[in-house]
Design an enzyme around this catalytic site. Sequence first.
Site, PDB file in Angstrom:
ATOM      1  CE  LYS A  37     -34.853  42.848 -70.001  1.00 22.24           C
ATOM      2  NZ  LYS A  37     -34.178  42.124 -68.913  1.00 22.24           N
ATOM      3  NE  ARG A 132     -29.821  39.495 -64.226  1.00 22.26           N
ATOM      4  CZ  ARG A 132     -30.381  40.195 -65.202  1.00 22.26           C
ATOM      5  NH1 ARG A 132     -31.610  40.668 -65.059  1.00 22.26           N
ATOM      6  NH2 ARG A 132     -29.717  40.433 -66.321  1.00 22.26           N
TER       7      ARG A 132
END
Length: 358
Positions: A37, A132
């Site tokens: 990514k 998260r």
Amino acid sequence: MSDSLRLEVDLDKIKYNAARIVELCHSRGIAVLGVTKGFTAIPQIVLAILAGGVDGLADARMENILELRNEGCLESITLLRIPRLSNVDNVVKYCNVSVNSEVAVIQALGQAAEKMGVDHQIILMVDVGDLREGIMIENVLDTVRKVEGVEGIRLVGLGTNMGCFGGVLPEYSNLNILVNLGKMIENRLGIPIEVLSGGGTSSLLLVEKGEMPAGINQLRIGEGILLGTDTTNQRIIDWLKNDAFVLKAEVIEVKRKPSVPIGNIGRDAFGNIPEFADVGIRNKAIVALGKQDAYIEGIIPVDKGITILGASSDHTIIDITDTTRKIQVGDELAFHVTYSGLLSVSQSRYVKKVFRKD
């Protein structure tokens, strides 16, 4: 498009970094997923990572994964961002594995997998402190009970994220929570846990020091392979190459100017109120690079004695007073990139990507 603003990519250095990390991790029984990514899964870089011997690929963006599949990539790919409920069909079709934390999404993945006649593998994400994504520790067993019978789904492991949001450092204590949860699931529910995915580049330090809990058998590595750095632990990894990516921009103005703007100060083009220190008249250069091209705080001049003062959309202003290099209009300045800088530059259509091998 002119090549004067370009990102030069040394594929051999990326392959080298991947191979060194794989060698270290494999010696400890840990598989390595190469995370794509950070550079928008550019095919040439993906091939370099694969040539380094990674055990699979991982990405957070379905768009990147679709492009990889369209390029003919047959490697195992793990989706790193917990799936959108609206996109479960694509997740099942194009990803071998996905990380998950929501029962409703897992059930929808199962329904999509059944329609396609396949089993979709999932890793349950556990929040061990970074806050998260992930199931809270006390809810893991209950969640496993809810998903173990979902048709079309195969629970293969547990995972956790470290450092990316809360900055929490991977330690033996918090990663060992994952190990103990895996044992608990196997002992109480009789479900084999094949994968314990213990984070990313920030977890490499534990492997280097021999402090990774036994049982953690997968890491998801992006920054370390690409840049040879570890932002969470604030270190350059000295046994890896740190200059595989170099951003180059052309100088379009060189002038002596005051260090403080003249006139009443309002807000800049981005709504900020700039502050300046009065250090007298300085030699300044402008390069054809701006915030529309790169995250300016994520680039670092290669030449010593050069300081980035700031940037607008299309111009970056640089103090060149203290460099011994004679810089003229038409020259190029080179910049190292941090992980945040690489993220932005990779997806900019204004920055040409140039690949080379040593």
